[in-house]
Enzyme design. Structure first.
Site, PDB file in Angstrom:
ATOM      1  N   GLU A  15       0.814  -1.223   0.000  1.00 54.21           N
ATOM      2  CA  GLU A  15       0.000   0.000   0.000  1.00 54.21           C
ATOM      3  C   GLU A  15       0.853   1.280   0.000  1.00 54.21           C
ATOM      4  O   GLU A  15       0.588   2.209  -0.767  1.00 54.21           O
ATOM      5  CB  GLU A  15      -0.902  -0.089   1.248  1.00 54.21           C
ATOM      6  CG  GLU A  15      -1.525   1.193   1.721  1.00 54.21           C
ATOM      7  CD  GLU A  15      -2.772   1.556   0.937  1.00 54.21           C
ATOM      8  OE1 GLU A  15      -3.230   0.731   0.129  1.00 54.21           O
ATOM      9  OE2 GLU A  15      -3.256   2.685   1.127  1.00 54.21           O
TER      10      GLU A  15
ATOM     11  N   THR B 205       2.903  -8.287  -0.264  1.00 56.17           N
ATOM     12  CA  THR B 205       2.831  -8.131   1.190  1.00 56.17           C
ATOM     13  C   THR B 205       2.356  -9.443   1.795  1.00 56.17           C
ATOM     14  O   THR B 205       1.429 -10.078   1.269  1.00 56.17           O
ATOM     15  CB  THR B 205       1.896  -6.998   1.692  1.00 56.17           C
ATOM     16  OG1 THR B 205       1.685  -7.164   3.102  1.00 56.17           O
ATOM     17  CG2 THR B 205       0.533  -6.995   1.023  1.00 56.17           C
TER      18      THR B 205
ATOM     19  N   ASP C 277       0.759  -9.537   4.391  1.00 57.92           N
ATOM     20  CA  ASP C 277      -0.531  -9.241   5.031  1.00 57.92           C
ATOM     21  C   ASP C 277      -1.729  -9.504   4.112  1.00 57.92           C
ATOM     22  O   ASP C 277      -2.853  -9.603   4.591  1.00 57.92           O
ATOM     23  CB  ASP C 277      -0.574  -7.780   5.487  1.00 57.92           C
ATOM     24  CG  ASP C 277       0.370  -7.512   6.653  1.00 57.92           C
ATOM     25  OD1 ASP C 277       0.966  -8.479   7.150  1.00 57.92           O
ATOM     26  OD2 ASP C 277       0.493  -6.341   7.057  1.00 57.92           O
TER      27      ASP C 277
ATOM     28  N   GLY D  21      -0.052  -8.962  10.791  1.00 53.77           N
ATOM     29  CA  GLY D  21      -1.349  -8.511  10.271  1.00 53.77           C
ATOM     30  C   GLY D  21      -1.727  -7.243  11.009  1.00 53.77           C
ATOM     31  O   GLY D  21      -2.318  -7.284  12.070  1.00 53.77           O
TER      32      GLY D  21
ATOM     33  N   GLU E  10      -1.471  -9.375  15.102  1.00 54.81           N
ATOM     34  CA  GLU E  10      -0.840  -8.348  15.956  1.00 54.81           C
ATOM     35  C   GLU E  10      -1.712  -7.091  16.103  1.00 54.81           C
ATOM     36  O   GLU E  10      -1.629  -6.381  17.094  1.00 54.81           O
ATOM     37  CB  GLU E  10       0.535  -7.963  15.407  1.00 54.81           C
ATOM     38  CG  GLU E  10       0.444  -7.363  14.020  1.00 54.81           C
ATOM     39  CD  GLU E  10       1.777  -7.045  13.376  1.00 54.81           C
ATOM     40  OE1 GLU E  10       2.803  -7.058  14.055  1.00 54.81           O
ATOM     41  OE2 GLU E  10       1.755  -6.777  12.159  1.00 54.81           O
TER      42      GLU E  10
ATOM     43  N   ARG F 245       0.627 -19.985  27.620  1.00 55.95           N
ATOM     44  CA  ARG F 245       1.916 -19.521  27.089  1.00 55.95           C
ATOM     45  C   ARG F 245       1.682 -18.744  25.806  1.00 55.95           C
ATOM     46  O   ARG F 245       0.675 -18.948  25.128  1.00 55.95           O
ATOM     47  CB  ARG F 245       2.833 -20.711  26.779  1.00 55.95           C
ATOM     48  CG  ARG F 245       3.272 -21.497  28.008  1.00 55.95           C
ATOM     49  CD  ARG F 245       4.320 -20.733  28.808  1.00 55.95           C
ATOM     50  NE  ARG F 245       4.894 -21.539  29.863  1.00 55.95           N
ATOM     51  CZ  ARG F 245       4.429 -21.619  31.106  1.00 55.95           C
ATOM     52  NH1 ARG F 245       3.342 -20.938  31.444  1.00 55.95           N
ATOM     53  NH2 ARG F 245       5.033 -22.361  32.006  1.00 55.95           N
TER      54      ARG F 245
ATOM     55  N   GLN G 149       7.890 -15.013   9.846  1.00 55.82           N
ATOM     56  CA  GLN G 149       6.854 -15.119   8.788  1.00 55.82           C
ATOM     57  C   GLN G 149       7.273 -14.428   7.493  1.00 55.82           C
ATOM     58  O   GLN G 149       6.697 -14.660   6.443  1.00 55.82           O
ATOM     59  CB  GLN G 149       5.553 -14.466   9.268  1.00 55.82           C
ATOM     60  CG  GLN G 149       4.900 -15.189  10.411  1.00 55.82           C
ATOM     61  CD  GLN G 149       3.964 -14.281  11.189  1.00 55.82           C
ATOM     62  OE1 GLN G 149       2.771 -14.343  10.999  1.00 55.82           O
ATOM     63  NE2 GLN G 149       4.492 -13.444  12.054  1.00 55.82           N
TER      64      GLN G 149
HETATM   65  O1  F6P Z   1       3.415  -4.856   6.332  1.00 58.77           O
HETATM   66  C1  F6P Z   1       3.944  -6.093   6.565  1.00 58.77           C
HETATM   67  C2  F6P Z   1       4.350  -6.251   8.003  1.00 58.77           C
HETATM   68  O2  F6P Z   1       4.963  -7.506   8.068  1.00 58.77           O
HETATM   69  C3  F6P Z   1       3.224  -6.114   9.032  1.00 58.77           C
HETATM   70  O3  F6P Z   1       2.453  -7.265   9.180  1.00 58.77           O
HETATM   71  C4  F6P Z   1       4.011  -5.751  10.272  1.00 58.77           C
HETATM   72  O4  F6P Z   1       3.233  -5.035  11.190  1.00 58.77           O
HETATM   73  C5  F6P Z   1       5.107  -4.908   9.749  1.00 58.77           C
HETATM   74  O5  F6P Z   1       5.298  -5.283   8.402  1.00 58.77           O
HETATM   75  C6  F6P Z   1       6.393  -5.004  10.509  1.00 58.77           C
HETATM   76  O6  F6P Z   1       7.289  -4.101   9.987  1.00 58.77           O
HETATM   77  P1  F6P Z   1       8.825  -3.984  10.344  1.00 58.77           P
HETATM   78  O7  F6P Z   1       9.557  -4.904   9.433  1.00 58.77           O
HETATM   79  O8  F6P Z   1       9.141  -2.561  10.062  1.00 58.77           O
HETATM   80  O9  F6P Z   1       9.003  -4.390  11.763  1.00 58.77           O
END
Ligand code: F6P
Length: 342
Positions: free
Chosen positions: A103, A125, A127, A170, A222, A266, A274
């Site tokens: 995006e 992405t 996501d 996410g 998240e 836990r 990921q």
């Molecule tokens: O946009 C993809 C993503 O993996 C999100 O799911 C996550 O919040 C973010 O990037 C993490 O970004 P960074 O690599 O800057 O920690």
């Protein structure tokens, strides 16, 4: 010979290298010269580039990450940087740009197109939240990694009679949580699209105990939120596109669940695992198809477009249609996962 510039921006994901490979192979086949722009839009601001030939892309199909490097740089934060992008585009004698990103990166591509820089976009992405494409590459690999983690957590949860909370990525959309949750047989899934009440989670976990299941798996994106709680942030600091760093919902959930049920709980945070490593076959094929289609769009001078997956066909859409609004989880689809809660 016309010269094409290619860059990868935003968070990396499996499938970027296969895309670069396909772009370069098809571009050379169609008689173009290709220049790689390093570290996303930053490379165009700094004029940091690398020539791409058949040698530079040899062996990268199976590799995660991006050989070009990436960054979350937004040239539109400073008008001087927009001028630099335009000047360096000229200085590098580029015919057009291929921007591979989500995006944010494609939002910049769209703005640049409007001020006369010809760009073709390729969506990526983990996501899977980019509008106007059924899937982005990177997502399938991330889902498979999360599914494998859930499978592994199942055996240890069962042995110890515990609740296992798995926090997956996410930010705004719960695609990874939903797909990995369904594939891994999660007992509860939390997504950003819909805040969940702690009582509902507790009810599900208790119901399972009542029918003799002494362990449970809870998958949380998240960006998921508990009703009456605010979003859990790692830091208040924002990146160049205004995003905060998320993380911590898993820990909060584990504490609240243990407190409310007395069940030992836990938490596992999958984080950047990921995003790393080799892409799945699906992501390798999708990213290859996207890369080829991008050069076809260049051949047809269809700038301001993004390649996309529509059903099983690779098509194109105007960049304006792809950015500005995220693709969140379809609630009918999510409701199917609910059948398995409890
Ligand atoms: O946009 C993809 C993503 O993996 C999100 O799911 C996550 O919040 C973010 O990037 C993490 O970004 P960074 O690599 O800057 O920690």
């Amino acid at each position: 010979m016309k010269r094409i510039g290619v860059l990868t921006g935003g968070g990396d994901c499996p499938g970027l290298n296969p895309t670069i490979r396909a772009v370069v192979r098809k571009a050379i086949h169609d008689n173009y010269d290709v220049v790689g722009i390093k570290n996303g839009w930053k490379g165009l601001i700094d004029q940091d580039t690398i020539h791409l030939d058949l040698n530079s892309i040899s062996g990268i199909l199976v590799k995660g990450g991006t050989i070009l490097g990436t960054s979350r740089t937004n040239p539109f934060k400073d008008p001087k940087n927009v001028e630099k992008v335009k000047a360096h585009f000229k200085a590098l004698k580029l015919y057009c740009l291929i921007a591979i990103g989500g995006e944010d990166t494609l939002g910049v591509a769209n703005k640049l197109c409007k001020i006369g820089v010809p760009v073709v976009g390729i969506p990526k992405t983990i996501d899977n939240d980019l509008n106007a494409t059924d899937f982005t590459f990177g997502f399938d690999t991330a889902v498979n990694i999360a599914m494998e983690a859930i499978d592994r957590l199942h055996t240890t949860a069962e042995s110890h009679h515990r609740v296992m909370v798995v926090e997956v990525m996410g930010r705004h959309a719960g695609w990874i949580a939903t797909y990995a949750g369904i594939a891994g047989g999660a007992d509860m899934i939390l997504i950003p699209e819909q805040p969940t009440a702690l009582e509902d989670i507790v009810a599900v976990l208790k119901k399972r105990r009542q029918r003799g299941k002494t362990f449970s798996i809870v998958v949380a994106a998240e960006g998921a939120m508990l009703k009456d709680y605010s979003m859990v942030l790692k830091t208040e600091k924002k990146d160049a596109f205004g995003h905060v760093v998320l993380g911590g919902i898993g820990q909060l959930l584990a504490e609240k669940i243990e407190e409310a049920t007395g069940y030992e709980t836990r938490v596992t945070v999958l984080g950047h695992i990921q995003r790393g490593g080799s892409p799945t076959a699906f992501d390798r094929v999708l990213s290859t198809r996207f890369g080829i289609k991008a050069i076809e769009l260049v051949n047809e001078k269809q700038f301001g477009k993004m390649v996309c997956l529509d059903g099983n066909q690779i098509k194109s859409v105007p960049l304006t249609k792809a950015v500005g609004k995220l693709k969140t989880v379809d609630m009918d689809f999510f409701n199917m996962a609910r059948i398995f809660f409890g």
